[in-house]
Design an enzyme around this catalytic site. Structure first.
Site, PDB file in Angstrom:
ATOM      1  N   GLY A 128       0.816  -1.215   0.000  1.00 15.95           N
ATOM      2  CA  GLY A 128       0.000   0.000   0.000  1.00 15.95           C
ATOM      3  C   GLY A 128       0.849   1.264   0.000  1.00 15.95           C
ATOM      4  O   GLY A 128       2.083   1.215  -0.123  1.00 15.95           O
ATOM      5  N   ILE A 171       1.555   3.782   2.353  1.00 15.63           N
ATOM      6  CA  ILE A 171       2.548   4.044   3.403  1.00 15.63           C
ATOM      7  C   ILE A 171       3.505   2.856   3.535  1.00 15.63           C
ATOM      8  O   ILE A 171       4.716   3.023   3.712  1.00 15.63           O
ATOM      9  CB  ILE A 171       1.846   4.350   4.749  1.00 15.63           C
ATOM     10  N   ASP A 207       0.314  -9.214   1.821  1.00 19.28           N
ATOM     11  CA  ASP A 207      -0.707  -8.270   1.348  1.00 19.28           C
ATOM     12  C   ASP A 207      -1.720  -9.040   0.516  1.00 19.28           C
ATOM     13  O   ASP A 207      -1.341  -9.932  -0.250  1.00 19.28           O
ATOM     14  CB  ASP A 207      -0.043  -7.169   0.500  1.00 19.28           C
ATOM     15  N   ASN A 208      -3.001  -8.690   0.660  1.00 19.79           N
ATOM     16  CA  ASN A 208      -4.002  -9.378  -0.173  1.00 19.79           C
ATOM     17  C   ASN A 208      -4.293  -8.596  -1.461  1.00 19.79           C
ATOM     18  O   ASN A 208      -5.159  -8.984  -2.233  1.00 19.79           O
ATOM     19  CB  ASN A 208      -5.299  -9.636   0.605  1.00 19.79           C
ATOM     20  N   ASP A 251      -4.075 -12.980   3.279  1.00 24.79           N
ATOM     21  CA  ASP A 251      -4.928 -12.134   4.104  1.00 24.79           C
ATOM     22  C   ASP A 251      -4.545 -12.260   5.576  1.00 24.79           C
ATOM     23  O   ASP A 251      -4.267 -13.373   6.039  1.00 24.79           O
ATOM     24  CB  ASP A 251      -6.390 -12.584   3.890  1.00 24.79           C
ATOM     25  N   SER A 284      -4.126   6.140  14.007  1.00 25.46           N
ATOM     26  CA  SER A 284      -4.513   7.359  13.288  1.00 25.46           C
ATOM     27  C   SER A 284      -4.921   8.439  14.276  1.00 25.46           C
ATOM     28  O   SER A 284      -5.483   8.139  15.348  1.00 25.46           O
ATOM     29  CB  SER A 284      -5.707   7.014  12.385  1.00 25.46           C
ATOM     30  N   TYR A 320     -14.448   3.533  11.318  1.00 25.24           N
ATOM     31  CA  TYR A 320     -13.016   3.399  11.020  1.00 25.24           C
ATOM     32  C   TYR A 320     -12.181   3.789  12.247  1.00 25.24           C
ATOM     33  O   TYR A 320     -11.290   3.055  12.684  1.00 25.24           O
ATOM     34  CB  TYR A 320     -12.632   4.270   9.814  1.00 25.24           C
ATOM     35  N   LYS A 324      -9.544   1.585  14.993  1.00 29.40           N
ATOM     36  CA  LYS A 324      -8.175   1.933  15.407  1.00 29.40           C
ATOM     37  C   LYS A 324      -8.093   2.017  16.936  1.00 29.40           C
ATOM     38  O   LYS A 324      -7.124   1.548  17.545  1.00 29.40           O
ATOM     39  CB  LYS A 324      -7.745   3.252  14.768  1.00 29.40           C
ATOM     40  N   ARG A 338      -5.296  21.001   8.670  1.00 30.40           N
ATOM     41  CA  ARG A 338      -4.781  19.674   9.045  1.00 30.40           C
ATOM     42  C   ARG A 338      -3.262  19.723   9.146  1.00 30.40           C
ATOM     43  O   ARG A 338      -2.613  20.611   8.609  1.00 30.40           O
ATOM     44  CB  ARG A 338      -5.145  18.621   7.971  1.00 30.40           C
ATOM     45  N   PRO A 369     -19.851  16.229   5.971  1.00 30.57           N
ATOM     46  CA  PRO A 369     -20.298  15.707   7.271  1.00 30.57           C
ATOM     47  C   PRO A 369     -19.167  14.949   7.971  1.00 30.57           C
ATOM     48  O   PRO A 369     -18.435  14.186   7.340  1.00 30.57           O
ATOM     49  CB  PRO A 369     -21.438  14.742   6.912  1.00 30.57           C
TER      50      PRO A 369
HETATM   51  P1  NAD Z   1      -3.387   1.391   1.678  1.00 35.87           P
HETATM   52  O1  NAD Z   1      -4.791   0.972   1.418  1.00 35.87           O
HETATM   53  O2  NAD Z   1      -2.621   1.999   0.565  1.00 35.87           O
HETATM   54  O3  NAD Z   1      -2.550   0.158   2.234  1.00 35.87           O
HETATM   55  C1  NAD Z   1      -3.146  -0.883   2.980  1.00 35.87           C
HETATM   56  C2  NAD Z   1      -2.642  -2.196   2.402  1.00 35.87           C
HETATM   57  O4  NAD Z   1      -3.227  -3.276   3.153  1.00 35.87           O
HETATM   58  C3  NAD Z   1      -3.040  -2.389   0.934  1.00 35.87           C
HETATM   59  O5  NAD Z   1      -1.907  -2.780   0.187  1.00 35.87           O
HETATM   60  C4  NAD Z   1      -4.079  -3.498   0.982  1.00 35.87           C
HETATM   61  O6  NAD Z   1      -4.065  -4.298  -0.189  1.00 35.87           O
HETATM   62  C5  NAD Z   1      -3.664  -4.259   2.231  1.00 35.87           C
HETATM   63  N1  NAD Z   1      -4.759  -4.988   2.897  1.00 35.87           N
HETATM   64  C6  NAD Z   1      -6.001  -4.537   3.173  1.00 35.87           C
HETATM   65  N2  NAD Z   1      -6.706  -5.492   3.797  1.00 35.87           N
HETATM   66  C7  NAD Z   1      -5.890  -6.564   3.932  1.00 35.87           C
HETATM   67  C8  NAD Z   1      -6.038  -7.860   4.504  1.00 35.87           C
HETATM   68  N3  NAD Z   1      -7.194  -8.245   5.036  1.00 35.87           N
HETATM   69  N4  NAD Z   1      -4.989  -8.709   4.460  1.00 35.87           N
HETATM   70  C9  NAD Z   1      -3.812  -8.334   3.884  1.00 35.87           C
HETATM   71  N5  NAD Z   1      -3.622  -7.124   3.325  1.00 35.87           N
HETATM   72  C10 NAD Z   1      -4.641  -6.248   3.359  1.00 35.87           C
HETATM   73  O7  NAD Z   1      -3.423   2.363   2.943  1.00 35.87           O
HETATM   74  P2  NAD Z   1      -2.280   3.293   3.538  1.00 35.87           P
HETATM   75  O8  NAD Z   1      -2.675   4.701   3.302  1.00 35.87           O
HETATM   76  O9  NAD Z   1      -0.956   2.814   3.133  1.00 35.87           O
HETATM   77  O10 NAD Z   1      -2.514   3.018   5.088  1.00 35.87           O
HETATM   78  C11 NAD Z   1      -1.795   2.026   5.783  1.00 35.87           C
HETATM   79  C12 NAD Z   1      -2.325   1.957   7.200  1.00 35.87           C
HETATM   80  O11 NAD Z   1      -2.225   3.241   7.805  1.00 35.87           O
HETATM   81  C13 NAD Z   1      -3.791   1.561   7.315  1.00 35.87           C
HETATM   82  O12 NAD Z   1      -3.945   0.721   8.430  1.00 35.87           O
HETATM   83  C14 NAD Z   1      -4.503   2.875   7.533  1.00 35.87           C
HETATM   84  O13 NAD Z   1      -5.699   2.710   8.249  1.00 35.87           O
HETATM   85  C15 NAD Z   1      -3.478   3.634   8.340  1.00 35.87           C
HETATM   86  N6  NAD Z   1      -3.599   5.099   8.223  1.00 35.87           N
HETATM   87  C16 NAD Z   1      -3.588   5.669   6.986  1.00 35.87           C
HETATM   88  C17 NAD Z   1      -3.722   7.047   6.875  1.00 35.87           C
HETATM   89  C18 NAD Z   1      -3.779   7.728   5.523  1.00 35.87           C
HETATM   90  O14 NAD Z   1      -4.245   8.859   5.457  1.00 35.87           O
HETATM   91  N7  NAD Z   1      -3.300   7.104   4.459  1.00 35.87           N
HETATM   92  C19 NAD Z   1      -3.830   7.836   8.031  1.00 35.87           C
HETATM   93  C20 NAD Z   1      -3.816   7.206   9.278  1.00 35.87           C
HETATM   94  C21 NAD Z   1      -3.698   5.822   9.361  1.00 35.87           C
HETATM   95  C1  WQD Z   2      -8.423  17.213   4.573  1.00 32.61           C
HETATM   96  C2  WQD Z   2      -9.137  18.557   4.454  1.00 32.61           C
HETATM   97  C3  WQD Z   2     -11.504  18.343   4.070  1.00 32.61           C
HETATM   98  C4  WQD Z   2     -11.188  16.479   0.139  1.00 32.61           C
HETATM   99  C5  WQD Z   2      -8.830  11.535   6.564  1.00 32.61           C
HETATM  100  C6  WQD Z   2      -9.363  10.519   7.515  1.00 32.61           C
HETATM  101  C7  WQD Z   2      -8.357  10.227   8.574  1.00 32.61           C
HETATM  102  C8  WQD Z   2      -7.007   9.853   7.991  1.00 32.61           C
HETATM  103  C9  WQD Z   2      -6.566  10.817   6.934  1.00 32.61           C
HETATM  104  C10 WQD Z   2      -6.807   7.489   7.948  1.00 32.61           C
HETATM  105  C11 WQD Z   2     -10.476  18.608   5.193  1.00 32.61           C
HETATM  106  C12 WQD Z   2     -10.833  18.985   2.872  1.00 32.61           C
HETATM  107  C13 WQD Z   2     -10.923  17.051   1.352  1.00 32.61           C
HETATM  108  C14 WQD Z   2     -11.743  17.291  -0.903  1.00 32.61           C
HETATM  109  C15 WQD Z   2     -11.708  19.170   0.603  1.00 32.61           C
HETATM  110  N1  WQD Z   2      -7.039   8.581   7.360  1.00 32.61           N
HETATM  111  N2  WQD Z   2     -11.177  18.376   1.588  1.00 32.61           N
HETATM  112  N3  WQD Z   2     -11.973  18.604  -0.627  1.00 32.61           N
HETATM  113  O1  WQD Z   2     -10.489  14.193   6.604  1.00 32.61           O
HETATM  114  O2  WQD Z   2      -8.402  15.130   7.671  1.00 32.61           O
HETATM  115  O3  WQD Z   2      -8.560  12.726   7.271  1.00 32.61           O
HETATM  116  O4  WQD Z   2      -7.601  11.045   5.997  1.00 32.61           O
HETATM  117  O5  WQD Z   2      -6.616   7.302   9.116  1.00 32.61           O
HETATM  118  O6  WQD Z   2      -8.879   9.205   9.331  1.00 32.61           O
HETATM  119  O7  WQD Z   2     -10.543  11.031   8.113  1.00 32.61           O
HETATM  120  O8  WQD Z   2      -8.277  14.194   5.353  1.00 32.61           O
HETATM  121  O9  WQD Z   2      -7.592  14.680   3.045  1.00 32.61           O
HETATM  122  O10 WQD Z   2      -9.952  13.877   3.475  1.00 32.61           O
HETATM  123  O11 WQD Z   2      -9.301  16.166   4.190  1.00 32.61           O
HETATM  124  O12 WQD Z   2     -11.954  20.360   0.792  1.00 32.61           O
HETATM  125  O13 WQD Z   2     -12.024  16.826  -2.028  1.00 32.61           O
HETATM  126  O14 WQD Z   2      -9.455  18.772   3.065  1.00 32.61           O
HETATM  127  O15 WQD Z   2     -12.749  18.922   4.306  1.00 32.61           O
HETATM  128  O16 WQD Z   2     -10.627  19.909   5.688  1.00 32.61           O
HETATM  129  P1  WQD Z   2      -9.038  14.147   6.769  1.00 32.61           P
HETATM  130  P2  WQD Z   2      -8.781  14.666   3.925  1.00 32.61           P
END
Ligand code: NAD
Ligand code: WQD
Length: 349
Positions: A16, A18, A37-38, A64, A135, A159, A163, A241, A304
Site C-alpha cells: 500500500g 505508506i 498483502d491481499n 490475508d 490514526s 473506522y 483503530k 490539518r 459531514p
Molecule cells: P493502503 O490501502 O494503501 O494500504 C493498505 C494495504 O493493506 C493495501 O496494500 C491493501 O491491499 C492491504 N490490505 C487490506 N486489507 C488486507 C487484509 N485483510 N490482508 C492483507 N492485506 C490487506 O493504505 P495506507 O494509506 O498505506 O494506510 C496504511 C495503514 O495506515 C492503514 O492501516 C490505515 O488505516 C493507516 N492510516 C492511513 C492514513 C492515511 O491517510 N493514508 C492515516 C492514518 C492511518
Molecule cells: C483534509 C481537508 C476536508 C477532500 C482523513 C481521515 C483520517 C485519515 C486521513 C486514515 C479537510 C478537505 C478534502 C476534498 C476538501 N485517514 N477536503 N476537498 O479528513 O483530515 O482525514 O484522511 O486514518 O482518518 O478522516 O483528510 O484529506 O480527506 O481532508 O476540501 O475533495 O481537506 O474537508 O478539511 P481528513 P482529507
C-alpha cells in the site's frame, strides 16, 4: 567478523501507500522485510519499484491477515529456515471513513478481527514486537489543539473505532507479558511521494482525500476541486490539518522499531505529525506555486463528520523515538507532483 544477519520483519499491507514507502526505509536500515498483502488496495507494481529503488529482492506473500493457517505457516517457515520473524509492522487494513460508515462490519472484520488473528499467530510463534498503523482519527472531536497523546480517545466513525479498539487490544496484550512491545503510531495526514517519482499514492476511483484530489486536478484527470467548507473558524475559513510527508512517516517506523528493540517491553501510542497546521487554501496555493498548475476550485458545504482543525503535538515522538519530521510542505508538494505527473494513472501506466 561475519556480518550480523538482517532482522526479519513481517510487513502486512506493504504493497500500500505508506507500507511501500516504509519498505524502502526498512531495507536501507538493514531489515529483511517479508510482505504480506491481499492486494485489495495495494499494488504489485509498487513492490517491483521498491525492488528497483533499493536493489533488494523482496519476499512477497499474497494473502490475508485473517487467514490464521497462512500466518502460522509464515511464522513457522521463517523459523525453520533459521531467520525467524522478530517483529511485525502492521499496515494492512481498510481506511476509508465514509465506507466504514456504510459497511462497518467489513471494517471491524478486517481491522479488528484481522489484527486479533495476527496477534494470535504472533503469540504462537512467540513474536513479541509490533508497530501498528493507528490514526489521529482516534481522538475524535478536538477539545483543544494541538492533540497530545493524553487527549481523550473518542472516535466518531467506525473506522476510527477500529483503530481505538486495536490500540486497546494492544495495551491489554502488552500488559499480560512483560516482553511484549507494541507501538501505535497515530498518523496525522500523510501526503507526498518518494522523491524519485517512482512511488506514490494511487487511490482507486475518486480520491477521498484532499491531496490526491488536487494532484489529479493538476494532471487533468478531474476538472476542479470541491473545497468542503469556507466558513470554519480557521485562518481562512477552510479546514486545517497537519500534513506530513510519507517518507517522514516511513522513517518514524524505523525509529519505532529501534525503540521497541531497545526496550524491555510495554505499550506506547505516539503522534506522528509535524506540529504545524495548514489550511486547504494554503495547501492548494503551495501546490500551485510548486507545480505551476492552476487548480480550479469551488466552495461546497462542509463535509459531514469533518472537524475544523487539528494538528499534532509531536513532542512524544521526539522524546521517545528520537524522531522529528524534517520535510516541508514544499517538499510534499514537489514530490507528490513529480509522482502524479510521471504516473498520471498511478501504477497502471
Ligand atoms: P493502503 O490501502 O494503501 O494500504 C493498505 C494495504 O493493506 C493495501 O496494500 C491493501 O491491499 C492491504 N490490505 C487490506 N486489507 C488486507 C487484509 N485483510 N490482508 C492483507 N492485506 C490487506 O493504505 P495506507 O494509506 O498505506 O494506510 C496504511 C495503514 O495506515 C492503514 O492501516 C490505515 O488505516 C493507516 N492510516 C492511513 C492514513 C492515511 O491517510 N493514508 C492515516 C492514518 C492511518
Ligand atoms: C483534509 C481537508 C476536508 C477532500 C482523513 C481521515 C483520517 C485519515 C486521513 C486514515 C479537510 C478537505 C478534502 C476534498 C476538501 N485517514 N477536503 N476537498 O479528513 O483530515 O482525514 O484522511 O486514518 O482518518 O478522516 O483528510 O484529506 O480527506 O481532508 O476540501 O475533495 O481537506 O474537508 O478539511 P481528513 P482529507
Amino acid at each position: 567478523m561475519p556480518l550480523a544477519p538482517s532482522p526479519t520483519l513481517l510487513v502486512t499491507g506493504g504493497a500500500g501507500y505508506i507500507g511501500s514507502h516504509t519498505l524502502i526505509e526498512l531495507i536501507q536500515a538493514g531489515y529483511r522485510p517479508i510482505v504480506l498483502d491481499n492486494f485489495s488496495n495495494g499494488s504489485a507494481h509498487a513492490l517491483k519499484r521498491v525492488e528497483s529503488l533499493t536493489g533488494h529482492a523482496l519476499e512477497v506473500i499474497e494473502g490475508d491477515i485473517r487467514d490464521a493457517a497462512l500466518l502460522d505457516t509464515v511464522f513457522h517457515q521463517t523459523k525453520a529456515h533459521g531467520a525467524p520473524i522478530q517483529g511485525v509492522v502492521h499496515f494492512a487494513g481498510l481506511k476509508a471513513v465514509g465506507e466504514s460508515v456504510a459497511a462497518p462490519l467489513d471494517y471491524y472484520q478486517t481491522n479488528v478481527a484481522g489484527t486479533l488473528t495476527l496477534l494470535q499467530a504472533m503469540d504462537q510463534a512467540q513474536v513479541h514486537t509490533i508497530v501498528f498503523s493507528s490514526s489521529a482519527t482516534v481522538y475524535g472531536i478536538p477539545r483543544e489543539q494541538p492533540y497530545t497523546e493524553m487527549h481523550p480517545i473518542a472516535p466518531i466513525n467506525p473506522y476510527g473505532q477500529t483503530k481505538a479498539m486495536v490500540e486497546q487490544v494492544l495495551r491489554d496484550w502488552c500488559a499480560t507479558l512483560p516482553a511484549r512491545r507494541a507501538i501505535c503510531l497515530r498518523y496525522f495526514n500523510p501526503i507526498g511521494a518518494h522523491p524519485s517519482g517512482m512511488l506514490g499514492e494511487a487511490p482507486q476511483g475518486i480520491p477521498n482525500n484532499l491531496f490526491p484530489f488536487i494532484t489529479q486536478v493538476a494532471v487533468g484527470k478531474r476538472s476542479h476541486l470541491n473545497i468542503f467548507g469556507n466558513d470554519y473558524p480557521t485562518v481562512d475559513g477552510t479546514g486545517v490539518r497537519d500534513y506530513i510527508h510519507v517518507l517522514d512517516l516511513a522513517v518514524g517506523h524505523v525509529k519505532a522499531l529501534e525503540h521497541a528493540r531497545g526496550t524491555t517491553g510495554g505499550f506506547a501510542a505516539v503522534n506522528l505529525g509535524t506540529g504545524r497546521g495548514t489550511s486547504v487554501l494554503e495547501l492548494l496555493n503551495t501546490f500551485s506555486a510548486i507545480s505551476g498548475r492552476k487548480i480550479p476550485y469551488e466552495f461546497q458545504p462542509r463535509r459531514p463528520g469533518d472537524i475544523a482543525e487539528c494538528w499534532a503535538d509531536p513532542s512524544t515522538a521526539e522524546a521517545l523515538l528520537g524522531w522529528k519530521a524534517t520535510r516541508t510542505l514544499e517538499d510534499m508538494c514537489a514530490d507528490g507532483w513529480r509522482w502524479q505527473s510521471r504516473n498520471p494513472n498511478g501504477y497502471e501506466d
